[in-house]
Motif scaffolding. Structure first.
Motif, PDB file in Angstrom:
ATOM      1  N   SER A   2     -36.228  47.696  -7.793  1.00  0.00           N
ATOM      2  CA  SER A   2     -37.122  46.647  -7.671  1.00  0.00           C
ATOM      3  C   SER A   2     -37.696  46.265  -9.009  1.00  0.00           C
ATOM      4  CB  SER A   2     -38.399  47.311  -7.020  1.00  0.00           C
ATOM      5  OG  SER A   2     -38.680  48.445  -7.954  1.00  0.00           O
ATOM      6  N   GLN A   3     -37.221  46.736 -10.158  1.00  0.00           N
ATOM      7  CA  GLN A   3     -37.327  46.574 -11.637  1.00  0.00           C
ATOM      8  C   GLN A   3     -36.413  45.290 -11.769  1.00  0.00           C
ATOM      9  OE1 GLN A   3     -38.230  49.794 -14.168  1.00  0.00           O
ATOM     10  NE2 GLN A   3     -39.862  50.493 -13.048  1.00  0.00           N
ATOM     11  N   GLY A   4     -35.288  45.055 -11.108  1.00  0.00           N
ATOM     12  CA  GLY A   4     -34.216  44.462 -11.580  1.00  0.00           C
ATOM     13  C   GLY A   4     -34.663  42.645 -11.504  1.00  0.00           C
ATOM     14  N   ILE A   5     -33.755  42.069 -12.154  1.00  0.00           N
ATOM     15  CA  ILE A   5     -34.037  40.475 -12.247  1.00  0.00           C
ATOM     16  C   ILE A   5     -33.189  39.976 -11.000  1.00  0.00           C
ATOM     17  CG2 ILE A   5     -33.595  38.340 -13.622  1.00  0.00           C
ATOM     18  CD1 ILE A   5     -33.436  40.530 -15.896  1.00  0.00           C
ATOM     19  N   VAL A   6     -33.958  39.152 -10.203  1.00  0.00           N
ATOM     20  CA  VAL A   6     -33.476  38.498  -8.896  1.00  0.00           C
ATOM     21  C   VAL A   6     -32.867  37.168  -9.355  1.00  0.00           C
ATOM     22  CG1 VAL A   6     -33.873  37.716  -6.666  1.00  0.00           C
ATOM     23  CG2 VAL A   6     -35.049  39.427  -7.463  1.00  0.00           C
ATOM     24  N   HIS A   7     -31.809  36.782  -8.803  1.00  0.00           N
ATOM     25  CA  HIS A   7     -31.209  35.645  -8.965  1.00  0.00           C
ATOM     26  C   HIS A   7     -30.047  35.368  -7.761  1.00  0.00           C
ATOM     27  CE1 HIS A   7     -27.638  37.797 -10.790  1.00  0.00           C
ATOM     28  NE2 HIS A   7     -28.423  38.580 -11.124  1.00  0.00           N
ATOM     29  N   GLY A   8     -30.285  34.260  -7.125  1.00  0.00           N
ATOM     30  CA  GLY A   8     -29.556  33.942  -5.969  1.00  0.00           C
ATOM     31  C   GLY A   8     -29.891  34.921  -4.887  1.00  0.00           C
ATOM     32  N   HIS A   9     -28.779  35.670  -4.091  1.00  0.00           N
ATOM     33  CA  HIS A   9     -29.238  36.751  -3.429  1.00  0.00           C
ATOM     34  C   HIS A   9     -28.488  38.001  -4.031  1.00  0.00           C
ATOM     35  CE1 HIS A   9     -29.182  34.261   0.607  1.00  0.00           C
ATOM     36  NE2 HIS A   9     -30.237  33.963  -0.307  1.00  0.00           N
ATOM     37  N   THR A  10     -28.856  38.089  -5.501  1.00  0.00           N
ATOM     38  CA  THR A  10     -28.335  39.482  -6.072  1.00  0.00           C
ATOM     39  C   THR A  10     -29.582  39.731  -6.813  1.00  0.00           C
ATOM     40  OG1 THR A  10     -27.476  38.149  -7.959  1.00  0.00           O
ATOM     41  CG2 THR A  10     -25.955  38.310  -6.294  1.00  0.00           C
ATOM     42  N   VAL A  11     -29.450  41.112  -7.512  1.00  0.00           N
ATOM     43  CA  VAL A  11     -30.378  41.541  -8.349  1.00  0.00           C
ATOM     44  C   VAL A  11     -29.638  42.408  -9.367  1.00  0.00           C
ATOM     45  CG1 VAL A  11     -30.661  43.537  -7.108  1.00  0.00           C
ATOM     46  CG2 VAL A  11     -32.539  42.931  -8.606  1.00  0.00           C
ATOM     47  N   THR A  12     -29.933  42.142 -10.605  1.00  0.00           N
ATOM     48  CA  THR A  12     -29.468  42.729 -11.710  1.00  0.00           C
ATOM     49  C   THR A  12     -30.357  43.951 -12.345  1.00  0.00           C
ATOM     50  OG1 THR A  12     -28.183  40.877 -12.233  1.00  0.00           O
ATOM     51  CG2 THR A  12     -28.418  42.426 -13.976  1.00  0.00           C
ATOM     52  N   TYR A  13     -29.926  45.070 -12.205  1.00  0.00           N
ATOM     53  CA  TYR A  13     -30.867  46.091 -12.608  1.00  0.00           C
ATOM     54  C   TYR A  13     -30.597  46.217 -14.307  1.00  0.00           C
ATOM     55  CZ  TYR A  13     -32.752  50.713 -13.382  1.00  0.00           C
ATOM     56  OH  TYR A  13     -33.661  51.733 -13.504  1.00  0.00           O
ATOM     57  N   PRO A  14     -31.722  45.865 -15.114  1.00  0.00           N
ATOM     58  CA  PRO A  14     -31.585  45.651 -16.500  1.00  0.00           C
ATOM     59  C   PRO A  14     -31.257  46.942 -17.236  1.00  0.00           C
ATOM     60  CG  PRO A  14     -33.929  45.741 -15.766  1.00  0.00           C
ATOM     61  CD  PRO A  14     -33.101  45.819 -14.464  1.00  0.00           C
ATOM     62  N   LEU A  15     -31.466  47.980 -16.726  1.00  0.00           N
ATOM     63  CA  LEU A  15     -31.096  49.296 -17.989  1.00  0.00           C
ATOM     64  C   LEU A  15     -29.625  49.564 -17.872  1.00  0.00           C
ATOM     65  CD1 LEU A  15     -32.369  51.584 -19.470  1.00  0.00           C
ATOM     66  CD2 LEU A  15     -32.510  52.948 -17.126  1.00  0.00           C
ATOM     67  N   HIS A  16     -28.976  49.080 -16.896  1.00  0.00           N
ATOM     68  CA  HIS A  16     -27.394  49.416 -16.860  1.00  0.00           C
ATOM     69  C   HIS A  16     -26.544  48.051 -16.655  1.00  0.00           C
ATOM     70  CE1 HIS A  16     -29.031  53.502 -15.707  1.00  0.00           C
ATOM     71  NE2 HIS A  16     -28.521  53.699 -16.857  1.00  0.00           N
ATOM     72  N   ASN A  17     -27.431  46.781 -16.266  1.00  0.00           N
ATOM     73  CA  ASN A  17     -26.820  45.700 -16.029  1.00  0.00           C
ATOM     74  C   ASN A  17     -25.970  45.829 -14.887  1.00  0.00           C
ATOM     75  OD1 ASN A  17     -27.753  44.162 -18.073  1.00  0.00           O
ATOM     76  ND2 ASN A  17     -26.388  44.801 -19.618  1.00  0.00           N
ATOM     77  N   ARG A  18     -26.211  46.581 -13.846  1.00  0.00           N
ATOM     78  CA  ARG A  18     -25.588  46.574 -12.594  1.00  0.00           C
ATOM     79  C   ARG A  18     -26.064  45.273 -11.646  1.00  0.00           C
ATOM     80  NH1 ARG A  18     -22.025  50.946 -11.388  1.00  0.00           N
ATOM     81  NH2 ARG A  18     -22.213  52.065 -12.997  1.00  0.00           N
ATOM     82  N   VAL A  19     -25.147  44.703 -11.231  1.00  0.00           N
ATOM     83  CA  VAL A  19     -25.424  43.354 -10.313  1.00  0.00           C
ATOM     84  C   VAL A  19     -25.270  44.009  -8.986  1.00  0.00           C
ATOM     85  CG1 VAL A  19     -24.786  41.147  -9.625  1.00  0.00           C
ATOM     86  CG2 VAL A  19     -24.863  41.798 -12.068  1.00  0.00           C
ATOM     87  N   ILE A  20     -26.350  43.833  -7.783  1.00  0.00           N
ATOM     88  CA  ILE A  20     -25.918  44.299  -6.530  1.00  0.00           C
ATOM     89  C   ILE A  20     -26.192  43.049  -5.629  1.00  0.00           C
ATOM     90  CG2 ILE A  20     -26.974  45.667  -4.526  1.00  0.00           C
ATOM     91  CD1 ILE A  20     -25.930  47.396  -6.984  1.00  0.00           C
ATOM     92  N   ASP A  21     -25.328  42.667  -4.861  1.00  0.00           N
ATOM     93  CA  ASP A  21     -25.473  41.715  -3.867  1.00  0.00           C
ATOM     94  C   ASP A  21     -26.077  42.300  -2.685  1.00  0.00           C
ATOM     95  OD1 ASP A  21     -24.705  40.274  -1.203  1.00  0.00           O
ATOM     96  OD2 ASP A  21     -23.160  39.436  -2.331  1.00  0.00           O
ATOM     97  N   LEU A  22     -27.505  41.475  -2.426  1.00  0.00           N
ATOM     98  CA  LEU A  22     -28.433  41.983  -1.325  1.00  0.00           C
ATOM     99  C   LEU A  22     -27.869  41.432   0.070  1.00  0.00           C
ATOM    100  CD1 LEU A  22     -31.535  40.902  -3.415  1.00  0.00           C
ATOM    101  CD2 LEU A  22     -30.739  43.455  -3.067  1.00  0.00           C
ATOM    102  N   ASP A  23     -27.056  40.627   0.102  1.00  0.00           N
ATOM    103  CA  ASP A  23     -26.285  40.557   1.287  1.00  0.00           C
ATOM    104  C   ASP A  23     -25.520  41.549   2.023  1.00  0.00           C
ATOM    105  OD1 ASP A  23     -27.312  37.622   2.444  1.00  0.00           O
ATOM    106  OD2 ASP A  23     -25.788  37.122   0.565  1.00  0.00           O
ATOM    107  N   SER A  24     -24.984  42.528   1.135  1.00  0.00           N
ATOM    108  CA  SER A  24     -23.927  43.411   1.424  1.00  0.00           C
ATOM    109  C   SER A  24     -24.321  44.761   0.802  1.00  0.00           C
ATOM    110  CB  SER A  24     -22.365  43.038   0.816  1.00  0.00           C
ATOM    111  OG  SER A  24     -22.499  43.054  -0.506  1.00  0.00           O
ATOM    112  N   GLY A  25     -25.371  44.692  -0.064  1.00  0.00           N
ATOM    113  CA  GLY A  25     -25.643  45.945  -0.493  1.00  0.00           C
ATOM    114  C   GLY A  25     -24.677  46.555  -1.610  1.00  0.00           C
ATOM    115  N   GLU A  26     -23.453  45.824  -1.844  1.00  0.00           N
ATOM    116  CA  GLU A  26     -22.561  46.385  -2.875  1.00  0.00           C
ATOM    117  C   GLU A  26     -22.609  45.750  -4.337  1.00  0.00           C
ATOM    118  OE1 GLU A  26     -18.690  45.517  -1.036  1.00  0.00           O
ATOM    119  OE2 GLU A  26     -19.132  46.306   0.827  1.00  0.00           O
ATOM    120  N   ALA A  27     -22.277  46.699  -5.251  1.00  0.00           N
ATOM    121  CA  ALA A  27     -22.267  46.242  -6.563  1.00  0.00           C
ATOM    122  C   ALA A  27     -21.054  45.483  -6.696  1.00  0.00           C
ATOM    123  CB  ALA A  27     -21.872  47.568  -7.475  1.00  0.00           C
TER     124      ALA A  27
END
Length: 107
Positions: free
Chosen positions: A56-81
């Motif tokens: 939840s502390q990530g940066i939301v863009h489009g339908h994804t969220v980027t977790y800032p600590l490790h720069n992981r990008v998660i697609d919220l439509d699928s839940g996949e990295a």
């Protein structure tokens, strides 16, 4: 016979900032509610798949969220990295009631 799912109201749409998130604590886990582009709302477990940090502390863009600590990008439509990342977060069903007011999750 298919069992019906009971839904409980957990948050108000207006309480989730545009391109932001709110966390809802449940008996099983914390769930992050994301309000994305186009005012789409997604619900996922509030754990980054890499080390379990609060997604939840990530940066939301489009339908994804980027977790800032490790720069992981998660697609919220699928839940996949995305890209070279691996892993996924568990998606949770969420629905908006009439008037885009209360959000409900299965209870």
């Amino acid at each position: 016979m298919k069992a019906t799912m009971a839904w409980g109201e957990v948050a108000w749409f207006a309480d989730i900032p545009h391109l932001g998130s709110r966390v809802v604590a449940t008996a099983l886990c914390d769930i992050a509610l994301f309000r994305c582009a186009g005012d789409n709302v997604f619900a996922v477990d509030n754990k980054c798949p890499h080390k379990g940090g609060p997604l939840s502390q990530g940066i939301v863009h489009g339908h994804t969220v980027t977790y800032p600590l490790h720069n992981r990008v998660i697609d919220l439509d699928s839940g996949e990295a995305q890209a070279s990342d691996f892993g996924y977060v568990r998606r949770r069903p969420v629905k908006l009631k009439a008037g885009r007011a209360p959000l409900a999750l299965p209870v």
